[in-house]
Design an enzyme around this catalytic site. Structure first.
Site, PDB file in Angstrom:
ATOM      1  N   CYS A 212       0.932  -0.907  -0.510  1.00 48.48           N
ATOM      2  CA  CYS A 212       0.501   0.150  -0.141  1.00 48.48           C
ATOM      3  C   CYS A 212       1.015   0.956  -0.382  1.00 48.48           C
ATOM      4  O   CYS A 212       1.456   1.490   1.275  1.00 48.48           O
ATOM      5  CB  CYS A 212      -0.758  -0.106   1.000  1.00 48.48           C
ATOM      6  SG  CYS A 212      -1.878   1.709   1.495  1.00 48.48           S
TER       7      CYS A 212
ATOM      8  N   CYS B 174      -2.903   7.522  -1.832  1.00 49.43           N
ATOM      9  CA  CYS B 174      -4.712   8.192  -2.487  1.00 49.43           C
ATOM     10  C   CYS B 174      -5.474   8.329  -1.788  1.00 49.43           C
ATOM     11  O   CYS B 174      -6.284   8.744  -1.905  1.00 49.43           O
ATOM     12  CB  CYS B 174      -4.912   6.449  -2.989  1.00 49.43           C
ATOM     13  SG  CYS B 174      -4.025   5.135  -3.758  1.00 49.43           S
TER      14      CYS B 174
ATOM     15  N   THR C  62      -4.298   4.514   7.086  1.00 45.03           N
ATOM     16  CA  THR C  62      -3.317   4.565   6.395  1.00 45.03           C
ATOM     17  C   THR C  62      -2.653   5.588   6.103  1.00 45.03           C
ATOM     18  O   THR C  62      -3.324   6.487   6.144  1.00 45.03           O
ATOM     19  CB  THR C  62      -4.082   3.880   5.176  1.00 45.03           C
ATOM     20  OG1 THR C  62      -4.823   2.571   5.252  1.00 45.03           O
ATOM     21  CG2 THR C  62      -3.230   3.990   4.303  1.00 45.03           C
TER      22      THR C  62
ATOM     23  N   GLU D 211      -0.380   1.185   9.027  1.00 44.42           N
ATOM     24  CA  GLU D 211      -1.941   2.060   9.265  1.00 44.42           C
ATOM     25  C   GLU D 211      -1.416   2.075  11.013  1.00 44.42           C
ATOM     26  O   GLU D 211      -0.946   1.880  11.968  1.00 44.42           O
ATOM     27  CB  GLU D 211      -2.868   0.681   9.551  1.00 44.42           C
ATOM     28  CG  GLU D 211      -4.036   1.122   8.652  1.00 44.42           C
ATOM     29  CD  GLU D 211      -2.581   0.455   7.200  1.00 44.42           C
ATOM     30  OE1 GLU D 211      -2.104  -0.745   7.222  1.00 44.42           O
ATOM     31  OE2 GLU D 211      -3.750   0.587   5.754  1.00 44.42           O
TER      32      GLU D 211
ATOM     33  N   HIS E 237     -12.537   5.421  -3.029  1.00 45.58           N
ATOM     34  CA  HIS E 237     -11.797   4.343  -2.658  1.00 45.58           C
ATOM     35  C   HIS E 237     -11.780   3.363  -3.095  1.00 45.58           C
ATOM     36  O   HIS E 237     -11.071   2.263  -3.079  1.00 45.58           O
ATOM     37  CB  HIS E 237     -11.527   4.753  -0.945  1.00 45.58           C
ATOM     38  CG  HIS E 237      -9.831   4.055  -0.960  1.00 45.58           C
ATOM     39  ND1 HIS E 237      -9.048   4.857  -0.886  1.00 45.58           N
ATOM     40  CD2 HIS E 237      -9.891   3.819  -0.099  1.00 45.58           C
ATOM     41  CE1 HIS E 237      -7.735   4.405  -0.507  1.00 45.58           C
ATOM     42  NE2 HIS E 237      -8.443   3.740   0.209  1.00 45.58           N
TER      43      HIS E 237
ATOM     44  N   TYR F  15      -9.042   0.522  -5.472  1.00 49.11           N
ATOM     45  CA  TYR F  15      -9.049  -1.086  -4.852  1.00 49.11           C
ATOM     46  C   TYR F  15      -8.806  -1.504  -6.253  1.00 49.11           C
ATOM     47  O   TYR F  15      -8.040  -2.337  -6.809  1.00 49.11           O
ATOM     48  CB  TYR F  15      -9.915  -1.261  -4.205  1.00 49.11           C
ATOM     49  CG  TYR F  15      -9.584  -1.068  -2.492  1.00 49.11           C
ATOM     50  CD1 TYR F  15      -8.726   0.254  -2.125  1.00 49.11           C
ATOM     51  CD2 TYR F  15      -9.538  -1.761  -1.795  1.00 49.11           C
ATOM     52  CE1 TYR F  15      -8.135   0.318  -0.761  1.00 49.11           C
ATOM     53  CE2 TYR F  15      -9.669  -1.729  -0.192  1.00 49.11           C
ATOM     54  CZ  TYR F  15      -8.708  -0.640  -0.055  1.00 49.11           C
ATOM     55  OH  TYR F  15      -8.682  -0.229   1.404  1.00 49.11           O
TER      56      TYR F  15
ATOM     57  N   CYS G 105      -4.961  -0.481  -7.119  1.00 47.02           N
ATOM     58  CA  CYS G 105      -3.860  -1.075  -6.709  1.00 47.02           C
ATOM     59  C   CYS G 105      -2.931  -2.155  -6.475  1.00 47.02           C
ATOM     60  O   CYS G 105      -2.404  -2.892  -6.108  1.00 47.02           O
ATOM     61  CB  CYS G 105      -3.781   0.282  -5.153  1.00 47.02           C
ATOM     62  SG  CYS G 105      -4.855  -0.627  -4.138  1.00 47.02           S
TER      63      CYS G 105
ATOM     64  N   GLU H 141      -6.724  -5.406   4.327  1.00 45.64           N
ATOM     65  CA  GLU H 141      -8.036  -4.024   3.643  1.00 45.64           C
ATOM     66  C   GLU H 141      -8.206  -4.255   2.796  1.00 45.64           C
ATOM     67  O   GLU H 141      -9.394  -3.660   2.271  1.00 45.64           O
ATOM     68  CB  GLU H 141      -6.469  -3.112   2.942  1.00 45.64           C
ATOM     69  CG  GLU H 141      -6.474  -2.160   3.019  1.00 45.64           C
ATOM     70  CD  GLU H 141      -5.723  -1.502   2.883  1.00 45.64           C
ATOM     71  OE1 GLU H 141      -4.915  -1.473   2.338  1.00 45.64           O
ATOM     72  OE2 GLU H 141      -5.678  -0.144   3.631  1.00 45.64           O
TER      73      GLU H 141
HETATM   74 FE1  SF4 Z   1      -3.012   1.583  -0.446  1.00 42.04          FE
HETATM   75 FE2  SF4 Z   1      -4.400   1.304  -2.221  1.00 42.04          FE
HETATM   76 FE3  SF4 Z   1      -5.945   2.504  -0.211  1.00 42.04          FE
HETATM   77 FE4  SF4 Z   1      -3.788   3.630  -2.131  1.00 42.04          FE
HETATM   78  S1  SF4 Z   1      -6.071   2.692  -2.729  1.00 42.04           S
HETATM   79  S2  SF4 Z   1      -4.381   4.261   0.409  1.00 42.04           S
HETATM   80  S3  SF4 Z   1      -2.923   1.628  -2.167  1.00 42.04           S
HETATM   81  S4  SF4 Z   1      -4.723   0.509   0.399  1.00 42.04           S
HETATM   82 FE    FE Z   2      -7.554   1.209   1.893  1.00 42.80          FE
END
Ligand code: SF4
Ligand code: FE
Length: 498
Positions: free
Chosen positions: A100, A104, A191, A257, A292, A296, A299, A447
């Site tokens: 991660c 983001c 995070t 985190e 968000h 996902y 990422c 996550e």
């Molecule tokens: Fe982390 Fe993925 Fe959230 Fe970006 S989108 S902060 S990489 S979990």
């Molecule tokens: Fe996240």
């Protein structure tokens, strides 16, 4: 300076005054702490890639406020093309870090904040949007890392914020002053907070009039007076203290985190973006969560690419690559991973313009994307463990490979195909372990389940957005069933009959 180098970013964090408790101790230097450092390296990758001409188109964008080139993490999406590029950027960074990369959350918070403040002002005549734009301009000009803090600790999940026995279970306003507000509470699972310059705090649920003091949103420096952190443990995290490289699996990158505690933190009015307008908390939550959930689809797919590659390498090193069932498992993993990507891209392509001019994803497809993310990485991880074999969890340590008393035994008995040294086999198995059971499993597995909202949160949104009524009408039309009159029309008929 709209684009910082990663070194400048690192130096800027050294000047901050974080208060972080980690494994029972107060950490004074967060930048060089061996448990925290890999997560900082991941954020640094967001700066490094933005300097790389090969990735300029994905990693940077033109600010609609200043016309200057900015890091895409500081940018507001001005088109569906921007939304697509965001997902592609996240896949690239997932591939680069297998972790991660944290940045983001703030990007998603700023995009949600922009359209929500605009709509609050339009309805109520407030000036939140102007304040937010001033803040955004500074974020873009300084290339700051902004975190988004949404998840309250929640206490008794059956009670709303104002009915909790402890009033601090949801972050709330404790004082309104002439120069600003004072807030108290805690945000969980934050995070990247210790690698951030600023935090945007948002409410965590839709609220009613009784919860007005909990409907609060603002930006605050991550090291502001009254804020402190308790760092979250990850499986196998103390391997980072051993000084080696093989047993950590991912030799450079990670995520983090922490529990973020606000002890009567003062926020000046110019950084307050919602203050009691409870009727808009649901809008902010829904939009941030939607962005968000789209994230996902980028990422996790990038991290999945690394895991699929590692499983294929493990098969090569074991001499099993030609087995048809292994080939089929790798195909299945790719199929699942690309399905997640398809969801991330589709909710972006189907995005639309909000009143402020910022583009938002298609909420139904973004929620479908995240719902699939709660499942597919688990299956991809299962197949990777299947291909890797049991040695992934019974492998001796790096120190045993270095110890003359055991080194030769390990090299002889843990060897796979002749051409591959035992160390390479150990490294790839440790990488799979890291992604499925170790520190990176936080980001890739748990996550995937709970980040951006637990599975039930998406199911509620899917039920709201999927328009079952229209689907029923479609079925009736095809089957030749007449449409029933609407209830209101029926009532009218009854009244007329009387
Ligand atoms: Fe982390 Fe993925 Fe959230 Fe970006 S989108 S902060 S990489 S979990
Ligand atoms: Fe996240």
């Amino acid at each position: 300076m709209t684009l910082m180098t990663s070194k400048q970013y690192e130096d800027s964090l050294r000047k901050m005054n974080f208060k972080v408790y980690l494994q029972g101790e107060l950490v004074t230097n967060t930048v060089d702490h061996p448990i925290i450092r890999p997560s900082l390296n991941s954020v640094m990758a967001t700066y490094d890639l933005a300097q790389d001409p090969r990735y300029e188109d994905l990693m940077t964008a033109t600010s609609h406020l200043t016309g200057r080139k900015v890091n895409r993490f500081c940018h507001l999406h001005r088109s569906t093309e921007d939304l697509v590029k965001k997902v592609k950027m996240q896949r690239l960074l997932g591939q680069t870090t297998a972790s991660c990369f944290q940045r983001c959350v703030g990007m998603d918070a700023m995009n949600a904040q922009d359209s929500t403040t605009f709509e609050i002002d339009k309805a109520l005549g407030t000036e939140y949007h102007k304040r937010f734009e001033t803040f955004l301009r500074a974020v873009q000009d300084n290339d700051w890392v902004v975190d988004g803090a949404m998840t309250d600790v929640k206490g008794d999940r059956g009670l709303p914020p104002s009915k909790q026995s402890d009033p601090d279970m949801y972050l709330h306003i404790v004082e309104r002053r002439a120069d600003g507000i004072v807030v108290k509470g805690a945000k969980a699972h934050q995070t990247g907070c210790i690698n951030s310059h600023w935090i945007i705090v948002m409410p965590t649920i839709s609220m009613g009039p009784d919860d007005a003091e909990y409907a609060v949103s603002f930006a605050v420096p991550a090291d502001a007076e009254g804020i402190f952190y308790v760092y979250g443990r990850q499986s196998c995290d103390t391997r980072k203290l051993e000084g080696g490289e093989i047993d950590v699996g991912n030799k450079k990158f990670g995520g983090h985190e922490a529990l973020m505690v606000f002890e009567n933190v003062f926020v000046p009015w110019d950084k307050v973006f919602m203050c009691g307008e409870y009727e808009f908390s649901g809008m902010l939550v829904e939009r941030f969560a939607g962005y968000h959930r789209q994230s996902y689809g980028g990422c996790k797919v990038g991290v999945g690419d690394v895991l699929i590659g590692a499983a294929a390498l493990a098969a090569d090193y074991n001499g099993a690559a030609r087995a048809s069932h292994v080939k089929d498992k790798l195909i299945e993993m790719a199929h699942l991973n690309e399905t997640l990507y398809a969801c991330g891209i589709s909710c972006s392509c189907e995005g639309s313009r909000t009143a402020s001019g910022t583009y938002i994803i298609d909420l139904l497809l973004a929620n479908v994307c995240k719902q699939n993310v709660t499942r597919f990485p688990y299956e991809i991880a299962r197949l990777a463990e299947d291909i890797a074999g049991g040695l992934m969890v019974t492998l001796p340590s790096e120190k045993d490979l270095l110890n003359p008393a055991t080194a030769e035994v390990i090299k002889k008995y843990l060897k796979g195909v002749d051409a591959v040294p035992v160390e390479s086999r150990m490294r790839v198995l440790r990488l799979i372990e890291n992604l499925t059971l170790g520190t990176a499993a936080v980001g890739y597995r748990t996550e995937s389940m709970h980040g951006a909202g637990s599975p039930q949160a998406q199911r509620i949104m899917i039920s709201r957005q999927s328009n079952l009524g229209k689907k029923k009408e479609l079925a009736k039309a095809i089957a030749g069933i007449p449409s029933e009159p609407k209830v209101t029309e029926k009532k009218k008929e009854l009244v007329d009959a009387k």
